[in-house]
Scaffold this active site. Structure first.
Site, PDB file in Angstrom:
ATOM      1  CB  SER A 151      -0.900   0.009   1.237  1.00  0.00           C
ATOM      2  OG  SER A 151      -0.106   0.028   2.416  1.00  0.00           O
ATOM      3  CB  VAL A 152       4.000   1.995  -1.925  1.00  0.00           C
ATOM      4  CG1 VAL A 152       4.956   3.164  -2.065  1.00  0.00           C
ATOM      5  CG2 VAL A 152       4.745   0.724  -1.512  1.00  0.00           C
ATOM      6  CG  LEU A 159       1.709   5.467  -7.294  1.00  0.00           C
ATOM      7  CD1 LEU A 159       0.555   5.932  -8.179  1.00  0.00           C
ATOM      8  CD2 LEU A 159       2.906   5.128  -8.192  1.00  0.00           C
ATOM      9  CB  CYS A 204      -1.846   3.138  -8.236  1.00  0.00           C
ATOM     10  SG  CYS A 204      -1.404   3.086  -6.477  1.00  0.00           S
TER      11      CYS A 204
HETATM   12  N1  ORO Z   1       1.282  -0.273  -5.718  1.00  0.00           N
HETATM   13  C1  ORO Z   1       0.868  -1.144  -6.679  1.00  0.00           C
HETATM   14  O1  ORO Z   1       0.683  -2.327  -6.390  1.00  0.00           O
HETATM   15  N2  ORO Z   1       0.671  -0.711  -7.916  1.00  0.00           N
HETATM   16  C2  ORO Z   1       0.860   0.584  -8.246  1.00  0.00           C
HETATM   17  O2  ORO Z   1       0.654   0.917  -9.406  1.00  0.00           O
HETATM   18  C3  ORO Z   1       1.281   1.492  -7.291  1.00  0.00           C
HETATM   19  C4  ORO Z   1       1.469   1.033  -6.023  1.00  0.00           C
HETATM   20  C5  ORO Z   1       1.802   1.952  -4.918  1.00  0.00           C
HETATM   21  O3  ORO Z   1       2.655   2.827  -5.077  1.00  0.00           O
HETATM   22  O4  ORO Z   1       1.168   1.801  -3.879  1.00  0.00           O
END
Ligand code: ORO
Length: 303
Positions: free
Chosen positions: A68-69, A71, A132
């Site tokens: 759950s980064v 982006l 995302c």
């Molecule tokens: N995480 C993902 O699984 N896919 C994405 O396109 C982006 C992220 C993220 O940055 O959370």
């Protein structure tokens, strides 16, 4: 011959790295010779810096992982200043660099893409991330319908003649793929992570800092193979297969299903040198099939 043409990006072999699992490339350069790869796709960047979500934002699950980064990124200008010189050099060694573009709205995708075009002349092409699962607006929210995804693609197409690819969400693949092709996409990356949840039953909390995240890894692979096959049958533009590739045979499945090239994702986090091993295994498979050109195996599924 292992060389393929991914929508105008000439790759010396079909193996590339999935955005978000390989940093900006240079982070892996002390561990492996990155220039062996056909291409790398850099982590998504937006016009302005994004902080991402708080930790924890990665969790292991059976057969894969959740993230759950959100982006997190420094913005295109800082990215270009910090990573541009190394990526420029990589591209001169014959490994193509595809830069991933992030935004919360069509306008934000366009702004980010304009900055990329100006500041990253070494980029061979751009991948627009409309999938995302971890941001409130943009991402999967606009990429889950033909209209939403098509809108972003139409606006981005006006910005540049360079190859434009779209990272697709794992939903409505044939319809959305056709909409993206109609709006001028040069190729499609199929698929992004699958929205999921993982709960710690002892604390009754999500294993991530937010309730939901994106599932990736080997348990996604059969789903991704099916979606690559659907996309390849729906459109004439090339497909990049993404999802749980751990071995050369996994990559081979994508190619037989119709992918022109293949991204290695989660495997990079298990073993940073996985992508070069997978390339060697893919070469061995192609040879075992008795073909001189990997292109003969694209979509060569017999059924
Ligand atoms: N995480 C993902 O699984 N896919 C994405 O396109 C982006 C992220 C993220 O940055 O959370």
């Amino acid at each position: 011959n292992m060389a393929v043409d991914f929508g105008g990006v000439k790759m010396k072999n079909p193996i590339n790295t999935a955005s978000g699992t390989f940093g900006y490339g240079w982070q892996f350069s002390e561990l492996m010779d990155v220039s062996q790869l056909g291409a790398i796709t850099t982590k998504g960047c937006a016009a302005e810096p994004w902080p991402g979500n708080p930790a924890p934002r990665m969790a292991e699950v059976r057969g894969g992982m959740m993230n759950s980064v959100g982006l997190q990124n420094p913005g295109v200008a800082a990215f270009a200043a910090q990573s541009g010189p190394w990526l420029d050099e990589l591209s001169q060694k014959g490994t193509q660099v595809i830069c991933q573009v992030a935004g919360h709205s069509t306008e934000e995708y366009v702004s980010a893409l304009e900055m990329f075009c100006e500041l990253c002349p070494w980029a061979a092409g751009f991948e627009i991330n409309v999938s995302c699962p971890n941001i409130a607006a943009g991402g999967i929210a606009c990429g889950s319908t033909p209209e939403g995804a098509g809108d972003v693609m139409r606006a981005c197409r006006k910005v540049t003649d360079k190859p434009l690819f779209v990272k697709m969400a794992p939903v409505r693949i044939p319809e959305i793929a056709r909409a993206l092709e109609a709006e001028g996409a040069d190729g499609l990356s199929v698929i992004n992570s699958i929205p999921g949840m993982a709960i710690d039953v002892h604390t009754r909390r999500s294993k991530l800092s937010k309730p939901t995240g994106g599932l990736s890894g080997p348990l996604c692979h059969p789903i991704a193979v099916r979606m690559v096959w659907e996309a390849a049958n729906a459109v004439d533009i090339p497909i990049n297969g993404v999802g749980g590739v751990m071995t050369g045979e996994d990559a081979a499945e994508f190619i037989l299903a119709g992918a022109t090239c293949v991204s290695v994702g989660m495997a990079n986090l298990v073993d940073p040198t996985a992508s070069v091993r997978i390339l060697a295994e893919l070469e061995a498979w192609a040879e075992s099939q008795g073909v001189n050109d990997i292109n003969e195996l694209i979509g060569a599924l017999e059924c």
